[in-house]
Design a protein around this motif. Structure first.
Motif, PDB file in Angstrom:
ATOM      1  N   VAL A   1      44.087  -4.220  -1.528  1.00 54.23           N
ATOM      2  CA  VAL A   1      43.339  -3.078  -2.075  1.00 54.23           C
ATOM      3  C   VAL A   1      44.144  -2.408  -3.190  1.00 54.23           C
ATOM      4  CG1 VAL A   1      42.261  -0.856  -1.522  1.00 54.23           C
ATOM      5  CG2 VAL A   1      42.166  -2.734   0.129  1.00 54.23           C
TER       6      VAL A   1
ATOM      7  N   GLY B   1      44.144  -4.386  -6.333  1.00 51.14           N
ATOM      8  CA  GLY B   1      42.820  -4.258  -6.950  1.00 51.14           C
ATOM      9  C   GLY B   1      42.677  -2.967  -7.741  1.00 51.14           C
TER      10      GLY B   1
ATOM     11  N   TYR C   1      44.617  -4.519 -11.480  1.00 49.45           N
ATOM     12  CA  TYR C   1      43.464  -5.406 -11.336  1.00 49.45           C
ATOM     13  C   TYR C   1      43.691  -6.759 -12.018  1.00 49.45           C
ATOM     14  CZ  TYR C   1      38.621  -6.940 -11.958  1.00 49.45           C
ATOM     15  OH  TYR C   1      37.456  -7.654 -11.966  1.00 49.45           O
ATOM     16  N   GLU C   2      44.337  -6.732 -13.183  1.00 43.49           N
ATOM     17  CA  GLU C   2      44.498  -7.966 -13.967  1.00 43.49           C
ATOM     18  C   GLU C   2      45.282  -9.026 -13.191  1.00 43.49           C
ATOM     19  OE1 GLU C   2      44.583  -4.948 -15.311  1.00 43.49           O
ATOM     20  OE2 GLU C   2      42.664  -5.285 -16.325  1.00 43.49           O
TER      21      GLU C   2
ATOM     22  N   ALA D   1      42.847 -13.383  -6.425  1.00 36.56           N
ATOM     23  CA  ALA D   1      41.835 -12.729  -5.583  1.00 36.56           C
ATOM     24  C   ALA D   1      41.331 -13.700  -4.508  1.00 36.56           C
ATOM     25  CB  ALA D   1      40.675 -12.238  -6.441  1.00 36.56           C
TER      26      ALA D   1
ATOM     27  N   PHE E   1      32.528 -12.220  -6.184  1.00 33.96           N
ATOM     28  CA  PHE E   1      33.614 -11.902  -5.268  1.00 33.96           C
ATOM     29  C   PHE E   1      33.402 -10.592  -4.504  1.00 33.96           C
ATOM     30  CE2 PHE E   1      37.767 -10.659  -3.791  1.00 33.96           C
ATOM     31  CZ  PHE E   1      38.365 -11.865  -3.439  1.00 33.96           C
TER      32      PHE E   1
ATOM     33  N   LEU F   1      36.055 -12.594  -9.387  1.00 33.14           N
ATOM     34  CA  LEU F   1      36.950 -11.441  -9.218  1.00 33.14           C
ATOM     35  C   LEU F   1      36.142 -10.250  -8.732  1.00 33.14           C
ATOM     36  CD1 LEU F   1      39.145 -11.242 -12.439  1.00 33.14           C
ATOM     37  CD2 LEU F   1      39.955 -11.582 -10.110  1.00 33.14           C
ATOM     38  N   PRO F   2      36.791  -9.288  -8.029  1.00 36.44           N
ATOM     39  CA  PRO F   2      36.050  -8.079  -7.711  1.00 36.44           C
ATOM     40  C   PRO F   2      35.682  -7.346  -9.008  1.00 36.44           C
ATOM     41  CG  PRO F   2      38.290  -7.989  -6.799  1.00 36.44           C
ATOM     42  CD  PRO F   2      38.150  -9.274  -7.522  1.00 36.44           C
ATOM     43  N   GLY F   3      34.621  -6.572  -9.005  1.00 38.62           N
ATOM     44  CA  GLY F   3      34.332  -5.766 -10.193  1.00 38.62           C
ATOM     45  C   GLY F   3      32.900  -5.741 -10.664  1.00 38.62           C
TER      46      GLY F   3
ATOM     47  N   ILE G   1      36.598  -1.885 -10.520  1.00 38.06           N
ATOM     48  CA  ILE G   1      37.956  -1.376 -10.300  1.00 38.06           C
ATOM     49  C   ILE G   1      38.887  -1.787 -11.432  1.00 38.06           C
ATOM     50  CG2 ILE G   1      37.911  -1.154  -7.795  1.00 38.06           C
ATOM     51  CD1 ILE G   1      39.059  -3.966  -7.599  1.00 38.06           C
ATOM     52  N   GLY G   2      38.392  -2.549 -12.387  1.00 33.69           N
ATOM     53  CA  GLY G   2      39.251  -3.009 -13.477  1.00 33.69           C
ATOM     54  C   GLY G   2      39.417  -1.962 -14.556  1.00 33.69           C
ATOM     55  N   LYS G   3      39.716  -2.440 -15.753  1.00 36.85           N
ATOM     56  CA  LYS G   3      39.929  -1.539 -16.890  1.00 36.85           C
ATOM     57  C   LYS G   3      38.673  -0.723 -17.144  1.00 36.85           C
ATOM     58  CE  LYS G   3      43.458  -3.606 -19.716  1.00 36.85           C
ATOM     59  NZ  LYS G   3      43.681  -4.755 -20.561  1.00 36.85           N
TER      60      LYS G   3
ATOM     61  N   ARG H   1      36.631   3.457  -8.260  1.00 33.20           N
ATOM     62  CA  ARG H   1      37.837   2.989  -7.557  1.00 33.20           C
ATOM     63  C   ARG H   1      37.867   3.540  -6.130  1.00 33.20           C
ATOM     64  NH1 ARG H   1      42.037   1.427 -11.724  1.00 33.20           N
ATOM     65  NH2 ARG H   1      40.982   1.903 -13.654  1.00 33.20           N
TER      66      ARG H   1
ATOM     67  N   PHE I   1      35.522   1.716  -3.883  1.00 36.42           N
ATOM     68  CA  PHE I   1      36.087   0.436  -3.455  1.00 36.42           C
ATOM     69  C   PHE I   1      37.056   0.641  -2.285  1.00 36.42           C
ATOM     70  CE2 PHE I   1      39.852  -2.390  -4.024  1.00 36.42           C
ATOM     71  CZ  PHE I   1      39.262  -3.608  -3.737  1.00 36.42           C
ATOM     72  N   ILE I   2      37.962   1.606  -2.434  1.00 42.16           N
ATOM     73  CA  ILE I   2      38.923   1.883  -1.355  1.00 42.16           C
ATOM     74  C   ILE I   2      38.169   2.304  -0.096  1.00 42.16           C
ATOM     75  CG2 ILE I   2      40.886   3.313  -0.641  1.00 42.16           C
ATOM     76  CD1 ILE I   2      41.548   3.662  -3.622  1.00 42.16           C
TER      77      ILE I   2
END
Lengths: 94, 637
Positions: free
Chosen positions: A37, A40, A44-45, A58, B75, B364-366, B371-373, B380, B383-384
């Motif tokens: 978590v 993530g 994230y990258e 992942a 994902f 990937l998650p997102g 949760i990414g850029k 975020r 997600f948590i």
């Protein structure tokens, strides 16, 4: 809810030790789960990096968490049974 | 989507359901006392119980919902698989052993025996009821989705059918039957998922996912003339209108009197129109892609745009291994269908437009939980919050804990749980393949993601489809039965017997349980109809959030902190229920359900646990400390 009589467990000297082991194992798993978590949310990258056989972190981490849960469960069961066998047998000797 | 009634599927379905019901009635004859009705008299073998555990847990949500979510958002759907399984760790390592040591079967019983407080009896029973009902909603929604292609019935009819069958099972037999039903169902689900995964891998990838019975629709790509962002002319088509929704342009074109919607995109000053699917509703008429439903122009979707293997673009891949399957998909491009809603000529139009997604993003998650850029703090947090709820929710589900006590010894209970973890873990890894397989094999129904796995099976043959549908239906039957038993127990035993103190004989207790089961069943049917179209895993996430917030702090403090008081526990349960319910009912998703704009919801959080769980923990701790005096005083008296 209504039930039949509770299972007859007798005295279980291993009980406290098993509970402590459970708590330890819980924290071990929590560490890895929270790790996923945290990566993530904070980096994230990193999850997109290929780590094995063309698979990203992942996927490997996710499937790894599932496999790890099963492994920990098996080890936990083994240790608990050992505690029960040794501690409860000692009780019966005298 | 448009479905034909499948006669073989129907026959297998009827045989299977008949078998399940027959089994229920067989065991009903053996069930006489209240104890055997609820906990099978402690007579179940640990291995049977373990697989039944898996059968319980692998509900409609796991099978239908997760596969569906993976098929549509990649994902992010698998996050549910990870979290659902991790939840077992909490149940096994923290709760199972100590709770069994107390000699009690449910956390309500454990709390009652420790504190003998009426407030706890009431709050814990209410919590069991609310969690069970929230867990029932997705099962019923899944049931409705399932019978649509199977029987050609509308969604509501499926919900009513499941509700009635389960009420009959519960009212006639009880727990003994459901344990065996769950065992059969759990085993079949894992075997069939393995078969389906083998099919997927053997089939590999192709740009033209034509299936046994039909060819995949070739979605049109047109080159329009565009002036000032407006489409003015398209060869062979009449331009009717253009709409802009959230920065995306949709164009209505007409040919042979049939209107079709297209999405407009621009790359390097070159404009392209890509065919979309649409549902237009108005004046009592619903048109699917501009035509009546019976014309069957509302196509199944989900295909690859590019297959890239070892840096080369290919038409198809041939059979692939599991790791290769995942890695090839990660490097290819697939087409998802996103939804947009607007009004056109007084009609409510829903457009499902092509959304080309890189495999690397899909893996990937997102796509659902950003949760990414550039992700907002809210997303975020969401997600948590989801991951927290899934982790902590399992151990706090009332129907899971009950089954833990249907074996004879502590050691057997543990072995059951580990067998269950192994079975469930295997299944969850398979969900990844089934979901991704559905995403690229042209089988998805844009109206509901829940049918991804069964529809994928249909692509590989009617027999597999019919067996999987029957098992999925039985999955729902079993889970709903377990939940209704838990709810009726909360009403009949905890509320009527313990809280209100109406002392009844054994026969009357069973009757009270059955009447409660009937009432809860009817209520579940109504909710199942109301929540049509939602992904069932997402709905289960809510049940987990409420369970984690209302029950888990109470259980943990009871087991691990000696200073815990009854007031602390009761306050914590109430806080958990109220806060999590309040957040859910004011969430963007519920705003959408109410017919309001989700962007105007009171907050942006869809999953409440990140707030409700810590608050419930805080309350049990503070209130227990504040009420310390009452405990020693009671002891002295």
């Amino acid at each position: 809810m209504h039930h039949g009589p509770a299972a007859e467990l007798g005295v279980d000297n291993a009980s406290a030790k098993k509970s402590r082991l459970g708590v330890w194992f819980f924290f071990v798993y929590l560490f890895f789960y929270a790790g996923f978590v945290v990566i993530g949310v904070l980096n994230y990258e990193l999850l997109s990096h290929e780590v094995w056989g063309g698979l990203n972190l992942a996927i490997v981490y996710g499937i790894g968490l599932i496999v790890f849960a099963v492994l920990l469960g098996v080890i936990y069961n083994y240790l608990c049974s050992q505690y029960e066998d040794s501690l409860n047998r000692e009780e019966q000797k005298p | 989507m448009i479905y034909d009634i499948s006669v073989p599927a129907l026959l297998i379905f009827i045989v299977f359901v008949g078998f399940v019901l027959g089994l229920s009635f067989y065991f009903a004859r053996k069930t006489r006392s209240a104890s055997s009705y609820y906990a099978a008299g402690g007579q179940i073998h640990w291995a049977i119980n373990g697989i039944a555990f898996a059968g319980d847990y692998l509900s409609a949500a796991s099978f239908l919902g997760i596969c569906g979510m993976i098929a549509t958002v990649g994902f992010d759907g698998f996050l549910y698989s990870i979290g659902f399984l991790a939840g077992w760790i909490v149940a096994l390592f923290l709760i199972a052993e100590p709770l069994k040591r107390l000699g009690k079967y449910t956390f309500t019983d454990a709390l009652n025996a420790t504190f003998k407080s009426r407030a706890i009896t009431l709050t814990a029973a209410v919590s069991t009821l609310i969690v069970s009902i929230f867990y029932l909603i997705p099962q019923m929604v899944g049931a409705g989705d399932l019978v649509t292609p199977l029987l050609g019935l509308p969604h509501w009819a499926g919900v009513v059918l499941v509700g009635l069958v389960v009420i009959v099972i519960v009212a006639s037999a009880g727990m003994t039957s459901t344990t065996y039903v769950q065992f059969i169902k759990g085993s079949l689900l894992i075997i069939l998922s393995t078969v389906l995964t083998v099919y997927i891998l053997k089939h590999g990838f192709t740009l033209h996912p034509d299936n046994e019975n039909r060819t995949y629709h070739q979605f049109l790509t047109l080159s329009p003339e565009v002036t000032g962002g407006k489409v003015t002319n398209v060869e062979n088509w009449k331009v009717v209108s253009q709409q802009e929704v959230k920065g995306k342009n949709f164009v209505k074109l007409e040919k042979d009197g049939v209107p079709r919607w297209f999405s407009l995109s621009e790359k390097d000053s070159v404009y392209t129109l890509k065919e979309a699917l649409s549902i237009a509703e108005g004046n009592g008429v619903i048109l699917y892609n501009g035509e009546p439903k019976s014309n069957q122009k509302f196509f199944p979707v989900g295909h690859l745009d590019k297959i890239v293997i070892d840096g080369q673009e290919m038409e198809s891949s041939g059979p692939v291994g599991p790791a290769r399957f995942l890695s090839v998909l990660g490097k290819s491009e697939l087409v998802r269908f996103s939804e947009a809603k607007f009004t056109d000529e007084g009609k409510k139009v829903t457009v499902y437009y092509q959304n080309v997604t890189a495999g690397s993003d899909f893996m990937l998650p997102g796509l659902k939980y950003k949760i990414g850029k550039g992700a907002s703090a809210w997303s975020r947090l969401d997600f948590i919050s989801l991951m927290l709820a899934l982790f902590l929710g399992t151990a706090a589900l009332p129907h899971i804990l009950i089954r833990y006590y249907t074996v004879k010894s502590q050691r057997d209970a543990r072995k059951s749980t580990i067998l269950a973890i192994a079975a469930i873990g295997t299944f969850y890894i398979l969900t990844m393949f089934m979901g991704l397989g559905a995403a690229v094999n042209g089988v998805l129904d844009v109206e509901s993601s829940n049918m991804a796995a069964p529809l994928l099976a249909k692509a590989f043959g009617v027999f597999l489809f019919s067996v999987i549908s029957a098992v999925a239906f039985a999955t729902i039957l079993g889970t709903v039965a377990g939940l209704i038993i838990a709810s009726s127990g909360a009403i009949a035993h905890d509320l009527i017997d313990n809280y209100l103190g109406w002392k009844q004989d054994d026969k009357k207790k069973v009757r009270a349980g059955k009447i409660s089961a009937f009432v809860v069943g009817i209520f579940a049917i109504c909710l199942g109809i109301a929540f049509k179209g939602m992904n069932v895993s997402f709905l289960v996430g809510w049940a987990f959030s409420i369970a984690a917030s209302a029950n888990l702090p109470a259980i943990l403090f009871l087991l691990f902190w000696k200073k815990t008081t009854s007031q602390g526990i009761a306050t914590s349960i109430v806080t958990g229920i109220v806060v999590s319910l309040a957040i859910i009912l004011t969430s963007p998703t519920m705003w959408d359900r109410y017919g309001l704009d989700p962007a105007n919801a009171l907050h942006k959080l869809d999953n409440p646990a990140i707030i409700s769980f810590p608050l419930a923990v805080l309350m049990v701790w503070i209130v227990s400390l504040m009420t310390q005096k009452t405990k020693p005083a009671a002891a002295i008296n």
